[in-house]
Write a protein that holds these residues in place. Structure first.
Motif, PDB file in Angstrom:
ATOM      1  N   LEU A 109       1.013  -0.688   0.415  1.00  0.00           N
ATOM      2  CA  LEU A 109       0.036   0.364  -0.204  1.00  0.00           C
ATOM      3  C   LEU A 109       0.720   1.251  -0.091  1.00  0.00           C
ATOM      4  N   VAL A 110       2.127   1.178   0.794  1.00  0.00           N
ATOM      5  CA  VAL A 110       2.796   2.626   1.179  1.00  0.00           C
ATOM      6  C   VAL A 110       3.964   3.051  -0.013  1.00  0.00           C
ATOM      7  N   ILE A 111       4.244   1.503  -0.797  1.00  0.00           N
ATOM      8  CA  ILE A 111       5.892   1.476  -1.071  1.00  0.00           C
ATOM      9  C   ILE A 111       5.817   3.330  -2.139  1.00  0.00           C
ATOM     10  N   ILE A 112       4.543   3.059  -2.760  1.00  0.00           N
ATOM     11  CA  ILE A 112       4.517   4.021  -4.166  1.00  0.00           C
ATOM     12  C   ILE A 112       4.918   5.425  -3.385  1.00  0.00           C
ATOM     13  N   ILE A 114       5.867   6.006  -0.899  1.00  0.00           N
ATOM     14  CA  ILE A 114       6.697   6.667  -0.522  1.00  0.00           C
ATOM     15  C   ILE A 114       7.789   6.758  -1.303  1.00  0.00           C
ATOM     16  N   LEU A 115       7.894   6.381  -2.484  1.00  0.00           N
ATOM     17  CA  LEU A 115       8.482   6.803  -3.818  1.00  0.00           C
ATOM     18  C   LEU A 115       8.295   8.550  -4.048  1.00  0.00           C
ATOM     19  N   ILE A 116       6.656   8.456  -4.372  1.00  0.00           N
ATOM     20  CA  ILE A 116       6.257   9.164  -5.139  1.00  0.00           C
ATOM     21  C   ILE A 116       6.373  10.892  -4.456  1.00  0.00           C
ATOM     22  N   ILE A 117       6.157  11.117  -2.833  1.00  0.00           N
ATOM     23  CA  ILE A 117       6.020  11.929  -2.441  1.00  0.00           C
ATOM     24  C   ILE A 117       7.407  12.483  -2.098  1.00  0.00           C
ATOM     25  N   PRO A 118       8.499  12.092  -1.479  1.00  0.00           N
ATOM     26  CA  PRO A 118       9.304  13.269  -2.103  1.00  0.00           C
ATOM     27  C   PRO A 118       9.629  13.790  -3.485  1.00  0.00           C
ATOM     28  N   ILE A 119       9.600  12.296  -4.151  1.00  0.00           N
ATOM     29  CA  ILE A 119       9.870  13.764  -6.188  1.00  0.00           C
ATOM     30  C   ILE A 119       8.599  14.775  -6.292  1.00  0.00           C
ATOM     31  N   ILE A 120       6.968  14.320  -6.394  1.00  0.00           N
ATOM     32  CA  ILE A 120       6.475  15.508  -6.294  1.00  0.00           C
ATOM     33  C   ILE A 120       6.445  16.609  -5.263  1.00  0.00           C
ATOM     34  N   GLY A 121       6.677  16.095  -3.589  1.00  0.00           N
ATOM     35  CA  GLY A 121       6.664  17.344  -3.080  1.00  0.00           C
ATOM     36  C   GLY A 121       8.200  18.094  -2.975  1.00  0.00           C
ATOM     37  N   VAL A 122       8.455  17.806  -3.280  1.00  0.00           N
ATOM     38  CA  VAL A 122      10.339  18.795  -4.034  1.00  0.00           C
ATOM     39  C   VAL A 122      10.002  19.522  -4.936  1.00  0.00           C
ATOM     40  N   LEU A 220      -6.247  -2.555  -9.234  1.00  0.00           N
ATOM     41  CA  LEU A 220      -7.532  -0.925  -8.464  1.00  0.00           C
ATOM     42  C   LEU A 220      -7.763  -0.575  -7.019  1.00  0.00           C
ATOM     43  N   HIS A 221      -7.193  -1.816  -6.151  1.00  0.00           N
ATOM     44  CA  HIS A 221      -8.173  -2.124  -4.743  1.00  0.00           C
ATOM     45  C   HIS A 221      -7.158  -1.135  -4.161  1.00  0.00           C
ATOM     46  N   LEU A 222      -6.034  -0.581  -4.517  1.00  0.00           N
ATOM     47  CA  LEU A 222      -4.739   0.176  -4.648  1.00  0.00           C
ATOM     48  C   LEU A 222      -4.236   1.574  -4.557  1.00  0.00           C
TER      49      LEU A 222
END
Lengths: 355, 332
Positions: A109-112, A114-122, A220-222
């Motif tokens: 559930l959290v791996i994507i 975790i990867l995406i948030i820093p990239i988009i956030g920065v 789909l559920h994720l």
């Protein structure tokens, strides 16, 4: 050379400091879970059972011993790898095995995010600081503020309602919908008995053993929980990046870089961002550790049986062994997260000395 | 000077429009009296007097104030605004109406589980949210100020001990701890409030500690020590007033986060069932997808309350000390 030696010493020192912390965590979680509420034995056996049965049950689970004896037994068992067996939620199953089963689900559930948030956030933070007080900045700050203020359970509920109502491929309910994919045995029985082995990750397994229905269903559920998580967690990193970028952009070396004719892109990405990322990196690693402990509300709203879901059901039903195990596991993740954050901090910022 | 003043502000005009002008000046950001622009000197003189006030009043902060005033208004005048009492709104089965009805004249926003009126529960919920948020963060801020100051002022083993304890508290997810405690204690509100306040102390204590470390370097502290002041007096008279601004700035954001946390606990069903709470309302209507508005309105109110506090916190930060970090640690 001397520096790396120092660093090794620093890491060893930090790990040694972790040991008393860990023992304290064990003691605290033990007392917390034992004093949770009432008597789990009574809670399990229901109303008005035979006193003899209660006493026998107490003796069976070792609840009749004095608390400190229990604590010592628990500590001994903990270090030999026996975390007890789940008492109510999944009766008789060893806690460590249960965690081994639900933790991969949480990771999935959290791996994507975790990867995406820093990239988009920065990225958003840099854009926001580059166009300070312009329209872009205002929009990004607005999104950030909304992200900090929105109650995630409400956002998830509303999203679930609207998507479930208007998009036909989504339905309300939990994972393992046998009705939707009756052909695949993996829904009723995960892991599938035909498979030679199972990694515990549904996505990996379904790709390895070519079970496309399971893969589609899992993905789909994720989607919805991931969207909620990303939206809510972006704000912190964006705001931190913006603030530190604004601070760095006023420094003399930025003016020097501009004066010598560097491209604006180079100035932002090389000179400014590398320095501005130092405070943000701490936030990113801490956030990653916190996210690995499970997205409590998203898992509850979307009925996703990960760490958070089991945590809440263990508290609700009074499963003191399971809540103990999960709390210790959570604390372990956060402890190692802080350790990694501190070590990374000294690597990223060479000005910091090892204490 | 007097002559100049008379020239710019004819006495009658000033008498007539004074209140209106100043109100406009205070409330409308960036508003300038056309007469002011003639003489820059006068403008500078007048604005400088109110500069800090005007710096705070950015549009975003103003909207935050309006949201907060709305919530506070609902909280204070709840008995006048709604015709239902708390007893009716929390008693299971007394009101006798039909649960989950669409909006009608009787119930403007419809009803939720146990036939509670949604609008009335929203209005009474403002009281609950404000009490929870403000009380806990007051406890947290007071504890953080005292502990952080002691820790930073004495240093040495006291400092490391206090900081290790703070680390230990921060290892556990605060929400889970709180749920566990509320299960242990039952529905005793004051103890839950105090516990939540105590669990929120560590971030405030850390903030105060770093602030006190900076203030401690100043010469006047050394002067006070040389003058023979007791450490207690130095701490409370010289250090705290100079080091308190980050706490004040973080107070509002903290209240917002506390409201979020409490509604989250209520959402999980661990809250006090004898209080009208927005989180409980969302929990009631969560699985009723045909009556989604029963879950929509409480969430909107949570959003308004939290947004109001956060916007004010941000505005204060920008006005007082833009370099300060705001610690809005999400628990949800």
């Amino acid at each position: 050379m001397a520096k790396s030696k120092n660093m090794v010493f620093y890491i060893i020192k930090r790990i040694l400091f972790m040991i008393p912390m860990l023992i304290l965590v064990l003691v605290i979680t033990f007392f917390l879970s034992r004093m949770m509420f009432g008597d789990p034995v009574l809670n399990k056996l229901g109303l008005l059972p035979d006193p003899d049965i209660i006493a026998a049950e107490r003796r069976r689970v070792g609840y009749d011993l004095p608390l400190f004896t229990q604590l010592l037994i628990y500590m001994k068992n903990f270090f030999t790898g026996d975390w007890g067996t789940s008492y109510i939620v999944s009766e008789g199953e060893p806690v460590i095995q249960l965690i081994g089963k639900i933790f991969p689900k949480t990771i999935e559930l959290v791996i994507i995010p975790i990867l995406i948030i820093p990239i988009i956030g920065v990225k958003l933070g840099v854009i926001s600081s580059k166009y300070k007080d312009k329209a872009k900045d205002t929009i990004i700050r607005g999104i950030g503020i909304l992200g900090t203020c929105l109650p995630v359970f409400w956002l998830a509920t509303m999203l679930q309602y609207f998507v479930g109502h208007y998009i036909s491929i989504y339905t309300y309910g939990e994972l393992n919908l046998e009705i939707a994919f009756p052909n695949s045995i993996s829904f009723s029985q995960y892991p599938n008995p035909d498979w030679p082995f199972s990694t515990g990750f549904r996505i990996f397994d379904s790709i390895l053993f070519n079970d496309q229905a399971l893969l589609q269903d899992t993905i789909l559920h994720l989607i919805l929980p991931m969207i909620c998580m990303i939206f809510v967690s972006l704000a912190g990193i964006t705001r931190q990046t913006r603030a530190s970028m604004l601070e760095v952009l006023e420094k003399d070396y930025i003016r020097t870089a501009r004066a010598k004719g560097s491209l604006e892109k180079t100035v932002i990405n090389k000179h400014a961002l590398r320095n501005a990322l130092i405070p943000t990196s701490n936030l990113i690693i801490g956030g990653t550790a916190a996210r690995l402990t499970g997205a409590l509300f998203l898992e509850i709203v979307f009925s996703y049986t990960g760490m958070g879901f089991f945590m809440v059901s263990a508290i609700r039903l009074g499963d003191y062994v399971l809540i103990n195990g999960i709390l210790v596991f959570t604390a372990l993740i956060i402890l190692s997260g802080t350790l990694i954050a501190d070590v990374m901090y000294t690597i990223i910022d060479p000005r910091i000395s090892y204490r | 000077m007097n002559n100049l003043m008379n020239q710019i502000y004819p006495e009658e005009l000033e008498q007539k429009n004074k209140i209106q002008r100043y109100l406009k000046f205070y409330l409308v950001p960036g508003w300038r009296n056309p007469e002011f622009s003639r003489t820059e000197y006068e403008i500078g003189k007048v604005t400088s007097k109110r500069r800090s006030f005007r710096r705070i009043l950015k549009p975003l902060t103003l909207s935050g104030f309006i949201m907060l005033i709305f919530i506070a208004f609902c909280a204070i005048y709840a008995p006048w605004l709604s015709k239902f009492t708390v007893e009716v709104l929390t008693d299971k089965g007394v009101s006798g109406g039909e649960p989950f009805t669409p909006p009608s004249l009787e119930h403007p926003l419809g009803t939720t589980k146990y036939a509670y009126d949604i609008l009335a529960r929203l209005i009474w919920g403002c009281r609950t949210a404000l009490t929870f948020g403000i009380t806990t963060i007051m406890i947290a801020a007071a504890g953080g100020i005292i502990i952080g100051t002691i820790s930073a002022y004495f240093g040495g083993w006291i400092d490391s001990l206090i900081m290790r304890i703070a680390d230990l508290v921060m290892i556990f997810p605060a929400l889970i701890l709180l749920i566990l405690f509320s299960q242990m204690i039952g529905e005793q509100l004051p103890i839950i409030l105090a516990l939540f306040g105590m669990l929120s102390i560590p971030p405030f204590a850390r903030l105060m500690r770093s602030s006190v470390f900076q203030v401690k370097q100043n010469l006047y502290i050394e002067a006070a020590e040389t003058g023979g002041a007791k450490s207690f007096k130095i701490m409370f008279k010289h250090i705290i007033p100079n080091a308190i601004s980050p706490i004040i700035i973080n107070f509002f954001g903290g209240v917002g986060a506390a409201i979020l946390g409490f509604t989250a606990i209520a959402f999980l069903g661990f809250g006090d069932q004898n209080l009208p709470d927005w989180g409980t309302d969302i929990n009631f209507a969560r699985t009723k997808f045909s009556q989604y508005y029963a879950a929509f309105w409480p969430g909107l109110f949570i959003l308004i309350a939290v947004l109001g506090f956060m916007l004010i916190g941000d505005g204060l930060r920008d006005a007082l000390d833009p370099r300060l970090r705001v610690i809005t640690k999400r628990m949800v």
